[in-house]
Enzyme design. Structure first.
Site, short mmCIF file in Angstrom:
data_model
loop_
_atom_site.label_atom_id
_atom_site.label_comp_id
_atom_site.label_asym_id
_atom_site.label_seq_id
_atom_site.Cartn_x
_atom_site.Cartn_y
_atom_site.Cartn_z
CG HIS A 1 11.64 33.01 -46.31
ND1 HIS A 1 10.44 32.63 -45.77
CD2 HIS A 1 12.02 31.99 -47.14
CE1 HIS A 1 10.10 31.45 -46.25
NE2 HIS A 1 11.05 31.04 -47.08
CE LYS B 1 3.70 24.44 -51.27
NZ LYS B 1 5.05 24.96 -51.29
NE ARG C 1 15.96 24.84 -45.19
CZ ARG C 1 14.73 24.47 -45.48
NH1 ARG C 1 13.74 24.84 -44.71
NH2 ARG C 1 14.47 23.71 -46.51
CB SER D 1 7.06 28.29 -45.07
OG SER D 1 7.75 29.47 -45.39
#
Length: 169
Positions: A27, A51, A100, A137
């Site tokens: 990040h 979440k 990514r 994460s």
């Protein structure tokens, strides 16, 4: 006076959105690179009450403020709802997202097209530094929960907070 309060020419603004639970070196790579391209980079922490997060929104905001302080042109805020509304309220014309892998592109392209269709906000894709191409994460939390070493994946202050939090579970 923050960069947002300064007077003068129109500032080039962008937003780097995410949940940042926790913020990783990947990040920070994207935020740092965006901070070199824009006058003001808003780091927008998504509020998603459905979440289950390791860190509260306030904790994520605090950690992000600490680890981005060196950039000088980063503003960290929480948001709820549509990212394009956040952008419209702050006159932010661009979203910066790290990619990514090709699998990221498939999803992010759809989001970029939807965001542009809704509001005209552009999305710029930045390829992730290969050092962090596997990093997420979720992966950091899983490895940390099993006692693995994530010290090379997150800033020291995040590692400390993560160790304290995971250790209490």
């Amino acid at each position: 006076m923050t960069a947002l309060e300064s007077e003068g020419p129109l500032l080039r603004r962008a937003v780097c959105p995410g949940s940042f639970d926790p913020v990783t070196n990947g990040h920070l790579d994207i935020i740092g690179r965006a901070s070199k391209l824009y006058d003001v980079v808003h780091v927008a922490v998504m509020i998603n009450k459905s979440k289950k997060s390791v860190f509260s929104v306030d904790e994520r905001l605090d950690l992000l403020r600490q680890v981005t302080a060196e950039y000088g042109n980063v503003e960290v805020e929480a948001f709820h709802g549509l990212l394009v509304d956040f952008c419209k309220q702050r006159e932010i014309p661009a979203i910066v997202k790290g990619l990514r892998a090709v699998s990221d592109f498939d999803y992010e392209l759809q989001m970029a097209q939807m965001n542009h269709g809704l509001s005209g906000v552009e999305t710029l894709f930045v390829p992730t530094n290969p050092t962090y191409s596997f990093l997420s994460s979720s992966l950091v939390k899983e490895v940390a929960a099993w006692g693995g070493d994530v010290s090379h994946l997150v800033p020291p202050i995040v590692l400390e907070s993560l160790s304290e939090r995971i250790g209490r579970r």
